[in-house]
Design a protein around this motif. Sequence first.
Motif, mmCIF file in Angstrom:
data_model
loop_
_atom_site.group_PDB
_atom_site.id
_atom_site.type_symbol
_atom_site.label_atom_id
_atom_site.label_comp_id
_atom_site.label_asym_id
_atom_site.label_seq_id
_atom_site.Cartn_x
_atom_site.Cartn_y
_atom_site.Cartn_z
ATOM 1 N N GLU A 1 -58.625 -2.338 1.191
ATOM 2 C CA GLU A 1 -58.975 -0.770 1.742
ATOM 3 C C GLU A 1 -59.648 -0.451 2.713
ATOM 4 O O GLU A 1 -60.389 -1.175 3.384
ATOM 5 C CB GLU A 1 -59.648 0.207 0.623
ATOM 6 C CG GLU A 1 -58.832 0.188 -0.394
ATOM 7 C CD GLU A 1 -59.742 0.781 -2.326
ATOM 8 O OE1 GLU A 1 -60.663 0.804 -1.454
ATOM 9 O OE2 GLU A 1 -58.650 0.406 -3.039
ATOM 10 N N ASN B 1 -52.647 10.853 0.567
ATOM 11 C CA ASN B 1 -51.800 8.810 0.418
ATOM 12 C C ASN B 1 -52.898 8.794 2.246
ATOM 13 O O ASN B 1 -52.871 7.337 1.563
ATOM 14 C CB ASN B 1 -51.077 9.543 1.143
ATOM 15 C CG ASN B 1 -49.880 9.378 -0.238
ATOM 16 O OD1 ASN B 1 -50.175 9.329 -1.616
ATOM 17 N ND2 ASN B 1 -48.828 10.234 -0.616
ATOM 18 N N TYR B 2 -53.602 9.136 2.471
ATOM 19 C CA TYR B 2 -54.174 9.343 4.134
ATOM 20 C C TYR B 2 -55.189 9.772 4.840
ATOM 21 O O TYR B 2 -56.287 9.566 5.162
ATOM 22 C CB TYR B 2 -53.219 9.622 5.035
ATOM 23 C CG TYR B 2 -51.665 8.856 4.823
ATOM 24 C CD1 TYR B 2 -51.840 7.861 5.710
ATOM 25 C CD2 TYR B 2 -50.737 10.147 4.459
ATOM 26 C CE1 TYR B 2 -50.395 7.253 4.621
ATOM 27 C CE2 TYR B 2 -48.863 9.390 4.112
ATOM 28 C CZ TYR B 2 -49.529 8.140 4.386
ATOM 29 O OH TYR B 2 -47.929 7.615 4.396
ATOM 30 N N HIS C 1 -54.082 -0.319 3.270
ATOM 31 C CA HIS C 1 -54.469 1.248 2.434
ATOM 32 C C HIS C 1 -55.662 1.749 3.794
ATOM 33 O O HIS C 1 -56.809 1.908 3.491
ATOM 34 C CB HIS C 1 -55.328 0.705 1.342
ATOM 35 C CG HIS C 1 -53.760 0.224 0.318
ATOM 36 N ND1 HIS C 1 -52.544 1.417 0.140
ATOM 37 C CD2 HIS C 1 -53.846 -0.957 -0.181
ATOM 38 C CE1 HIS C 1 -52.109 0.246 -0.762
ATOM 39 N NE2 HIS C 1 -52.681 -0.976 -0.877
ATOM 40 N N ARG D 1 -51.811 0.435 9.290
ATOM 41 C CA ARG D 1 -50.773 0.715 7.923
ATOM 42 C C ARG D 1 -49.282 0.463 9.076
ATOM 43 O O ARG D 1 -48.160 -0.108 7.959
ATOM 44 C CB ARG D 1 -50.525 2.026 7.858
ATOM 45 C CG ARG D 1 -51.609 2.793 6.619
ATOM 46 C CD ARG D 1 -51.563 3.759 5.862
ATOM 47 N NE ARG D 1 -52.139 4.075 4.950
ATOM 48 C CZ ARG D 1 -52.619 4.615 3.927
ATOM 49 N NH1 ARG D 1 -50.907 4.084 3.211
ATOM 50 N NH2 ARG D 1 -53.272 4.758 3.470
ATOM 51 N N ARG E 1 -56.452 -6.364 -3.039
ATOM 52 C CA ARG E 1 -55.836 -4.809 -2.299
ATOM 53 C C ARG E 1 -57.145 -4.745 -1.411
ATOM 54 O O ARG E 1 -58.307 -4.839 -1.723
ATOM 55 C CB ARG E 1 -56.252 -3.318 -2.961
ATOM 56 C CG ARG E 1 -55.741 -2.168 -2.709
ATOM 57 C CD ARG E 1 -55.634 -0.768 -4.198
ATOM 58 N NE ARG E 1 -55.859 0.195 -3.055
ATOM 59 C CZ ARG E 1 -54.649 0.536 -3.202
ATOM 60 N NH1 ARG E 1 -53.384 0.542 -3.436
ATOM 61 N NH2 ARG E 1 -54.543 1.938 -2.942
ATOM 62 N N ASN F 1 -50.183 -3.054 2.995
ATOM 63 C CA ASN F 1 -50.443 -3.136 2.067
ATOM 64 C C ASN F 1 -51.908 -2.759 2.408
ATOM 65 O O ASN F 1 -52.745 -3.198 1.909
ATOM 66 C CB ASN F 1 -50.987 -4.605 1.505
ATOM 67 C CG ASN F 1 -49.667 -4.711 0.197
ATOM 68 O OD1 ASN F 1 -49.038 -4.064 -0.183
ATOM 69 N ND2 ASN F 1 -49.157 -6.210 1.283
#
Length: 265
Positions: free
Chosen positions: A155, A221-222, A187, A180, A153, A185
Motif C-alpha cells: 500500500e 478505491n483511490y 494499492h 497503479r 499486499r 497490485n
Amino acid sequence: MNLETKKRVFEHIFRAMKRKIDNQTLVNPFDESTLLRNNPFGARLVPPEVWKGSKFERSFVTTLGQGIFEQIGLIIAEGTGATAVNQHRKSIQLNTFQFDTIDRIVNRQATSKKSEIVSDIGVELRSIRDLETDSQINVNVISDLYIKRSDGREEFYSFKTVKPNKDQTAAAKKNLLYLRTENTNNHAFFALPYNPAGEGNLYLSQSHKIPGKFFDMEDTNYVLIGSSLWNKIGDDDNTYKELLQIFEEVGKYSSERIKKEYFGL
C-alpha cells in the motif's frame, strides 16, 4: 490498536506537542511590541489575545503538516504486524506512451475550469495500461507512507493537508497513476487525515474544489479521508475512534499547558 501501539502513538503526539509548547512559550514567545510594529493598524483594532491565539494556531497547523500524521500512520501499521516506511522511494518502469499520457491527463485536469468531478480513475488506468511501445522510462515515486502487509499486499499513501493546493494534488495524482499503471497490485491512495466538512459528510467540493479536478473524492478505491484512511492503515474499523481518544488524552496535558503557560490563564 493494541496497547503497545496506543502507547507509541500517545508518546509520539505528546513529544510533538511538548516541543511545540516549549517553542511558543520559551524560544519564540508572543511579543505584543513586535505585533504593533509589524501590523500597526490591525494591532490597534483587535485585542492582542486574538493575534496571540492566531500565532499559536498557525504554528500548530504547520507542525501537524510536517509529517506527524504519516509518522502516526507508520506506528499504527507496524502495530498490525506490517512493515512500514515513511518517505518510501520506489523505482518503477513505464513505457513512454504511458508516461506521456499520464502527464497529459493530469495537466489537462489541472488547467480545467470545470468544478465538477472530471476523473474516473478506473477508466483512466484501463486506457493507460493498454498503451504499448518498446521505449521505456524509469520513474521514482516517493510515498509518504508505504505499508507491506504480512500477506505481501503493498500500500502506498500520499498524505496531503485537508485542503491541498493544485500542485500538491496534481503530484499525488501522477504518483498514484504511475504506481497503479505499473502493477495492479500496487494499492496507491490519495490520503487526507480528516474531513474538513466533518466525518460522515461529503468532502467540501464546493468551498474547496481543487481535489475534485483530479479525483472523485467519494471513491474509496483511490481516495481515503478520515475514518476510511485510519481504519485502512490500522486494518481495523475501530482505529479512527481509538486515535481520536489518544489525541483527546494528550489534549488534557497540552490544553492545560497552553492555557497556563502561553495565555497566562
